[in-house]
Design an enzyme around this catalytic site. Structure first.
Site, PDB file in Angstrom:
ATOM      1  N   LYS A   1      -2.179  -1.491  -3.851  1.00 25.77           N
ATOM      2  CA  LYS A   1      -3.025  -0.305  -3.800  1.00 25.77           C
ATOM      3  C   LYS A   1      -2.179   0.957  -3.874  1.00 25.77           C
ATOM      4  O   LYS A   1      -1.187   1.030  -3.148  1.00 25.77           O
ATOM      5  CB  LYS A   1      -3.814  -0.346  -2.482  1.00 25.77           C
ATOM      6  CG  LYS A   1      -4.707   0.829  -2.232  1.00 25.77           C
ATOM      7  CD  LYS A   1      -5.307   0.704  -0.866  1.00 25.77           C
ATOM      8  CE  LYS A   1      -6.074   1.980  -0.591  1.00 25.77           C
ATOM      9  NZ  LYS A   1      -6.372   2.155   0.799  1.00 25.77           N
TER      10      LYS A   1
ATOM     11  N   GLU B   1       7.256  -6.672   1.451  1.00 26.99           N
ATOM     12  CA  GLU B   1       6.006  -6.533   2.205  1.00 26.99           C
ATOM     13  C   GLU B   1       5.089  -7.736   1.957  1.00 26.99           C
ATOM     14  O   GLU B   1       4.498  -8.295   2.883  1.00 26.99           O
ATOM     15  CB  GLU B   1       5.262  -5.238   1.796  1.00 26.99           C
ATOM     16  CG  GLU B   1       5.859  -3.953   2.354  1.00 26.99           C
ATOM     17  CD  GLU B   1       5.553  -3.765   3.840  1.00 26.99           C
ATOM     18  OE1 GLU B   1       4.904  -4.628   4.457  1.00 26.99           O
ATOM     19  OE2 GLU B   1       5.992  -2.734   4.398  1.00 26.99           O
TER      20      GLU B   1
ATOM     21  N   LYS C   1       1.086  10.110   5.659  1.00 23.90           N
ATOM     22  CA  LYS C   1       1.208   8.715   6.101  1.00 23.90           C
ATOM     23  C   LYS C   1       2.493   8.067   5.589  1.00 23.90           C
ATOM     24  O   LYS C   1       2.599   6.852   5.507  1.00 23.90           O
ATOM     25  CB  LYS C   1      -0.033   7.937   5.642  1.00 23.90           C
ATOM     26  CG  LYS C   1      -1.354   8.488   6.195  1.00 23.90           C
ATOM     27  CD  LYS C   1      -2.536   7.547   5.961  1.00 23.90           C
ATOM     28  CE  LYS C   1      -3.807   8.103   6.612  1.00 23.90           C
ATOM     29  NZ  LYS C   1      -4.955   7.164   6.488  1.00 23.90           N
TER      30      LYS C   1
ATOM     31  N   TYR D   1     -15.073   0.987  -7.172  1.00 25.23           N
ATOM     32  CA  TYR D   1     -16.337   1.706  -6.993  1.00 25.23           C
ATOM     33  C   TYR D   1     -17.224   1.575  -8.232  1.00 25.23           C
ATOM     34  O   TYR D   1     -18.382   1.960  -8.201  1.00 25.23           O
ATOM     35  CB  TYR D   1     -16.057   3.184  -6.668  1.00 25.23           C
ATOM     36  CG  TYR D   1     -15.242   3.330  -5.404  1.00 25.23           C
ATOM     37  CD1 TYR D   1     -15.851   3.238  -4.150  1.00 25.23           C
ATOM     38  CD2 TYR D   1     -13.861   3.500  -5.449  1.00 25.23           C
ATOM     39  CE1 TYR D   1     -15.104   3.330  -2.990  1.00 25.23           C
ATOM     40  CE2 TYR D   1     -13.105   3.591  -4.299  1.00 25.23           C
ATOM     41  CZ  TYR D   1     -13.730   3.504  -3.067  1.00 25.23           C
ATOM     42  OH  TYR D   1     -12.985   3.577  -1.915  1.00 25.23           O
TER      43      TYR D   1
ATOM     44  N   ARG E   1     -10.852   9.812   1.836  1.00 27.98           N
ATOM     45  CA  ARG E   1     -10.761  10.423   3.167  1.00 27.98           C
ATOM     46  C   ARG E   1     -11.910  11.398   3.369  1.00 27.98           C
ATOM     47  O   ARG E   1     -12.396  11.567   4.497  1.00 27.98           O
ATOM     48  CB  ARG E   1      -9.394  11.088   3.351  1.00 27.98           C
ATOM     49  CG  ARG E   1      -8.282  10.031   3.391  1.00 27.98           C
ATOM     50  CD  ARG E   1      -6.892  10.615   3.556  1.00 27.98           C
ATOM     51  NE  ARG E   1      -5.875   9.576   3.352  1.00 27.98           N
ATOM     52  CZ  ARG E   1      -4.601   9.805   3.122  1.00 27.98           C
ATOM     53  NH1 ARG E   1      -4.152  11.062   3.087  1.00 27.98           N
ATOM     54  NH2 ARG E   1      -3.757   8.809   2.951  1.00 27.98           N
TER      55      ARG E   1
ATOM     56  N   LYS F   1       0.854  -1.188   0.000  1.00 30.16           N
ATOM     57  CA  LYS F   1       0.000   0.000   0.000  1.00 30.16           C
ATOM     58  C   LYS F   1       0.889   1.237   0.000  1.00 30.16           C
ATOM     59  O   LYS F   1       1.698   1.437   0.913  1.00 30.16           O
ATOM     60  CB  LYS F   1      -0.911  -0.010   1.229  1.00 30.16           C
ATOM     61  CG  LYS F   1      -1.778   1.233   1.330  1.00 30.16           C
ATOM     62  CD  LYS F   1      -2.815   1.121   2.412  1.00 30.16           C
ATOM     63  CE  LYS F   1      -3.621   2.410   2.501  1.00 30.16           C
ATOM     64  NZ  LYS F   1      -4.681   2.331   3.517  1.00 30.16           N
TER      65      LYS F   1
ATOM     66  N   SER G   1     -10.233   5.553  -4.711  1.00 29.00           N
ATOM     67  CA  SER G   1     -11.170   6.664  -4.869  1.00 29.00           C
ATOM     68  C   SER G   1     -10.704   7.700  -5.890  1.00 29.00           C
ATOM     69  O   SER G   1     -11.504   8.191  -6.691  1.00 29.00           O
ATOM     70  CB  SER G   1     -11.384   7.327  -3.512  1.00 29.00           C
ATOM     71  OG  SER G   1     -10.152   7.746  -2.951  1.00 29.00           O
TER      72      SER G   1
END
Ligand code: PBG
Length: 330
Positions: A254, A239, A223, A319, A210, A200, A280
């Protein structure tokens, strides 16, 4: 002219629709789709998400309707994301362990209605914290990795008790998959799957999300100390390796579209179930172009989702899931 011409004419196979279908190397079906759904408080409430035209936050009763629609369209699973009321958020995100939080109520409602759809729940603190970070923060604003692990494990068990079929840790703390796996086993939820957000990236493309879960305005800083640098590829392999070793059943990359090279590499190297999240910002970007008439909506949706499959995805969180499933049924 190459020596093989005219013996080899690759256009021969493309000449007719029947032939193109016969030779298609990848086929998108509704079974490839996971539909992210935003949950809000209230009854019979649906509220537009400003940053994501066509996406709504739904109250729990309407989440049940959405789940039924997904099942009817052949979509195997939905992913739930809560817009926690601001007054329920605090420094430590303790609402995440509340058995009656929005997420748990939505899970129970879908399960009680007997809808044959998988429920994926996001494990991270950001929808529950007053600072919008995915982990606990020290006084001086550092992420407390190891202290966060137990809180994430409690959140995952809380979701499993409410009926989650797949818990999906999206927090990017080191060591979280192992701790969550052990906690699930210890609490009798050995059958609950873990889909880890393994690779990610710290991405600009999460902005509209968000807004949807109401953490954007709260987020202090960024982040980048836990989400990955978009420049990195080897690190993604490490990872994924760790998350599979720690007990993840499937892994996610992602965002999606700009990271298909990572998907392809993960698939080739690990031969494990791989998912991508068309996030998004990707949705908002495509919608904006479609709404302005700059892109052919139906073709663009199906093309991009097929490209995810070609790259090696077993499925895609998108989505556009409902739109795509309808197009595929037509
Ligand atoms: C929370 C989480 C995020 C997304 C999924 N889970 C946002 C973030 O990490 O800030 C993004 C999904 C999207 O943009 O559609 N940990």
């Amino acid at each position: 002219m190459t020596a093989s011409f005219p013996a080899l004419r690759l256009r021969r196979l493309r000449a007719h629709d029947w032939s193109r279908r016969l030779h298609a190397e990848n086929v998108l079906t509704p079974s490839d789709l996971i539909w992210p759904v935003f949950v809000r408080e209230g009854t019979s409430e649906r509220e537009a998400v400003g940053s994501m035209p066509g996406v709504e936050r739904l109250s729990v009763d309407l989440v049940v309707e959405a789940a039924r629609e997904a099942a009817d369209l052949g979509i195997p699973a939905i992913a739930l994301f809560p817009n926690t009321p601001q007054e329920a958020r605090d420094e430590t995100g303790k609402e995440s362990a509340n058995p009656d939080n929005l997420m748990c109520r939505a899970c129970r409602a879908v399960k009680d209605a007997g809808i044959p759809v998988g429920l994926l729940t996001d494990v991270a603190l950001d929808p529950y914290t007053s600072h919008g970070h995915d982990g606990l923060l020290s006084e001086d604003g550092r992420i407390l990795n190891d202290e966060t692990l137990g809180v994430l494990a409690a959140q995952a068990v809380n979701q499993a008790k409410a009926g989650a079929d797949i818990v999906a840790p999206s927090d990017m703390m080191d060591g979280r998959i192992g701790v969550i796996r052990h906690a699930l086993e210890a609490e009798g939820f050995g059958d609950v799957q873990i889909m880890s957000y393994a690779a990610k990236y710290a991405s600009a493309f999460y902005g509209p999300f968000r807004d949807a879960v109401g953490s954007g305005g709260l987020l202090k800083g960024d982040k980048k100390t836990y989400q990955m640098d978009p420049a990195n590829r080897d690190e993604a392999m490490r990872e994924v390796m760790l998350d599979l070793e720690e007990g993840a059943d499937s892994v996610m990359v992602k965002p999606g579209l700009a990271y298909l090279d990572i998907v392809a590499r993960v698939k080739d190297r690990f031969n494990a179930p791989v998912f991508a999240y068309q996030v998004s910002g990707e949705y908002a970007m495509m919608r904006a172009a479609m709404d302005q008439g700059l892109l052919d909506r139906d073709r663009a949706i199906l093309e991009v989702l097929t490209a995810f499959k070609r790259a090696g995805c077993n499925g895609v969180l998108t989505y556009f899931a409902r739109d795509a499933a309808k197009l595929l049924a037509a």
